[in-house]
Scaffold this motif. Sequence first.
Motif, short mmCIF file in Angstrom:
data_model
loop_
_atom_site.label_atom_id
_atom_site.label_comp_id
_atom_site.label_asym_id
_atom_site.label_seq_id
_atom_site.Cartn_x
_atom_site.Cartn_y
_atom_site.Cartn_z
N MET A 156 16.00 0.51 5.43
CA MET A 156 14.69 0.00 5.08
C MET A 156 14.81 -1.47 4.67
SD MET A 156 12.35 2.28 5.36
CE MET A 156 12.30 4.03 5.68
N ALA A 157 13.85 -2.26 5.06
CA ALA A 157 13.86 -3.66 4.69
C ALA A 157 13.58 -3.81 3.21
CB ALA A 157 12.81 -4.42 5.48
N THR A 158 14.15 -4.83 2.59
CA THR A 158 13.88 -5.09 1.19
C THR A 158 13.38 -6.50 1.01
OG1 THR A 158 16.18 -5.75 0.83
CG2 THR A 158 15.62 -3.47 0.42
N THR A 159 12.61 -7.01 1.94
CA THR A 159 12.08 -8.35 1.83
C THR A 159 11.26 -8.45 0.56
OG1 THR A 159 11.95 -8.50 4.21
CG2 THR A 159 10.69 -10.10 2.95
N ALA A 160 11.60 -9.42 -0.28
CA ALA A 160 10.90 -9.59 -1.54
C ALA A 160 9.67 -10.46 -1.30
CB ALA A 160 11.81 -10.26 -2.56
N GLY A 161 8.55 -9.99 -1.72
CA GLY A 161 7.33 -10.77 -1.57
C GLY A 161 6.36 -10.40 -2.65
N ASP A 162 5.21 -11.04 -2.64
CA ASP A 162 4.21 -10.75 -3.64
C ASP A 162 3.41 -9.55 -3.21
OD1 ASP A 162 1.57 -12.70 -5.25
OD2 ASP A 162 2.41 -10.73 -5.64
N VAL A 163 3.88 -8.37 -3.59
CA VAL A 163 3.20 -7.15 -3.18
C VAL A 163 1.88 -6.97 -3.90
CG1 VAL A 163 5.33 -5.99 -2.59
CG2 VAL A 163 4.39 -5.70 -4.87
N ALA A 164 1.62 -7.84 -4.87
CA ALA A 164 0.34 -7.75 -5.56
C ALA A 164 -0.80 -8.26 -4.68
CB ALA A 164 0.38 -8.54 -6.86
N ALA A 165 -0.45 -8.90 -3.59
CA ALA A 165 -1.49 -9.28 -2.65
C ALA A 165 -2.14 -8.03 -2.08
CB ALA A 165 -0.89 -10.14 -1.53
N ALA A 166 -3.29 -8.18 -1.52
CA ALA A 166 -4.04 -7.01 -1.03
C ALA A 166 -3.31 -6.35 0.12
CB ALA A 166 -5.44 -7.43 -0.60
N THR A 167 -2.60 -5.27 -0.18
CA THR A 167 -1.87 -4.53 0.83
C THR A 167 -2.83 -3.60 1.55
OG1 THR A 167 0.05 -4.57 -0.62
CG2 THR A 167 0.09 -3.00 1.21
N PRO A 168 -2.87 -3.63 2.88
CA PRO A 168 -3.80 -2.75 3.59
C PRO A 168 -3.49 -1.28 3.31
CG PRO A 168 -2.84 -4.40 5.07
CD PRO A 168 -2.09 -4.46 3.79
N MET A 169 -4.52 -0.50 3.05
CA MET A 169 -4.34 0.92 2.81
C MET A 169 -4.20 1.67 4.15
SD MET A 169 -4.26 1.61 -0.43
CE MET A 169 -4.81 1.07 -2.05
N LYS A 170 -4.85 1.16 5.19
CA LYS A 170 -4.80 1.84 6.49
C LYS A 170 -3.52 1.43 7.21
CE LYS A 170 -7.57 2.75 10.61
NZ LYS A 170 -7.50 4.20 10.44
N LEU A 171 -2.75 2.42 7.64
CA LEU A 171 -1.45 2.17 8.26
C LEU A 171 -1.55 2.17 9.77
CD1 LEU A 171 0.76 4.54 6.08
CD2 LEU A 171 0.35 2.11 5.71
N THR A 172 -0.68 1.37 10.39
CA THR A 172 -0.54 1.45 11.83
C THR A 172 0.25 2.71 12.17
OG1 THR A 172 1.55 0.25 11.88
CG2 THR A 172 -0.48 -1.08 11.94
N ALA A 173 0.29 3.06 13.44
CA ALA A 173 1.04 4.25 13.86
C ALA A 173 2.52 4.09 13.54
CB ALA A 173 0.84 4.49 15.36
N VAL A 174 3.04 2.88 13.70
CA VAL A 174 4.46 2.64 13.40
C VAL A 174 4.73 2.78 11.91
CG1 VAL A 174 6.29 0.89 13.41
CG2 VAL A 174 4.80 1.15 15.40
N GLU A 175 3.85 2.19 11.09
CA GLU A 175 4.03 2.29 9.64
C GLU A 175 3.90 3.74 9.17
OE1 GLU A 175 2.28 -2.06 8.24
OE2 GLU A 175 0.90 -0.39 8.64
N ASP A 176 2.98 4.46 9.76
CA ASP A 176 2.80 5.86 9.40
C ASP A 176 4.06 6.67 9.71
OD1 ASP A 176 0.87 8.02 8.54
OD2 ASP A 176 1.44 8.78 10.50
N GLU A 177 4.67 6.42 10.85
CA GLU A 177 5.91 7.12 11.21
C GLU A 177 7.05 6.71 10.28
OE1 GLU A 177 8.74 9.53 13.03
OE2 GLU A 177 6.55 9.61 12.93
N GLN A 178 7.12 5.43 9.93
CA GLN A 178 8.15 4.97 8.99
C GLN A 178 8.02 5.68 7.65
OE1 GLN A 178 7.43 0.73 9.03
NE2 GLN A 178 9.02 0.34 10.56
N GLN A 179 6.81 5.81 7.17
CA GLN A 179 6.60 6.49 5.90
C GLN A 179 6.92 7.99 6.01
OE1 GLN A 179 3.19 5.74 3.52
NE2 GLN A 179 3.11 3.56 3.99
N ARG A 180 6.59 8.58 7.13
CA ARG A 180 6.90 10.00 7.33
C ARG A 180 8.41 10.22 7.28
NH1 ARG A 180 8.25 13.90 10.77
NH2 ARG A 180 8.85 12.43 12.41
#
Length: 313
Positions: A1-25
């Motif tokens: 898993m990537a560990t890129t450090a960034g400002d996650v307090a920015a508005a993170t999209p709640m809706k996932l792409t198909a790729v992101e959904d599979e990564q989370q699964r």
Amino acid sequence: MATTAGDVAAATPMKLTAVEDEQQRQLKKGIAELYDESSGMWEDIWGEHMHHGFYDSDTVVEIADHRSAQIRMIEQALLFASVSADDPVKKPKSIVDVGCGIGGSSRYLARKYGAECHGITLSPVQAERAQALAAAQGLADKVSFQVADALNQPFPDGQFDLVWSMESGEHMPVKLKFVSELARVAAPGATIIIVTWCHRDLSPTEKSLRPEEEKLLNKICSSFYLPAWCSTADYVKLLESLSLQDIKAADWSGNVAPFWPAVIKTALSWKGITSLLRSGWKSIRGAMVMPLMIEGFKKDIIKFSIITCKKPE
């Protein structure tokens, strides 16, 4: 898993792409399998609390001190968050334990406050064992456990007056969704306690961690099934964005320093080695990166943080 450090307090999209959904699964599947494998070994050696202990800084401790230090961690977190134990009106009556392990915190809090506690975990093995221990300790009517996703909790809005997350936040792939769910299930006036692993806060001139720091965290992530890390400051910004109140944070890294050396010492004992071999490859791979946790703390890359807040009345 990537560990890129960034400002996650920015508005993170709640809706996932198909790729992101599979990564989370896949991430959730790996987390569940890791704890299905390793929880029995952990309980056998360390007991029912699957988290760091709280120690006085710069003290020498014996193996026998570690279980009491884990209880002290719970008590220190409650003290930091000013959770009342004496006032019958203010003390919590309904608690959720998000990422409950085998239910150590849930049962402790239920006994302490006479409260009902609901624990959730991704691991079926953990949920079953947690319920069995509750029954054995006479708490079956107070404590319940189920397999559920912390990012989509199976509870109605505003159900709990204490929302507890002891070392589960580091597994959450979308930190905004994580804290949003904690806030959603919190009742008006409820206390939220997050104890979690973070990376160091970035300086005003930094946009990310240094490459060598990210490399170290990436090695840990691949073995412990962790997504991107964030900083304590990131968590504070997220909580502020949700209009939560009385936000406090502290770095307890010095207070957990004896923990990982002790875990490694027990892992290298005969009992530890044989337990690891019986547990499976995921547990072995996790044990192999434990020295990197010590390195991360010593280099001030990894921080052990507590962040607490209250939901407005």
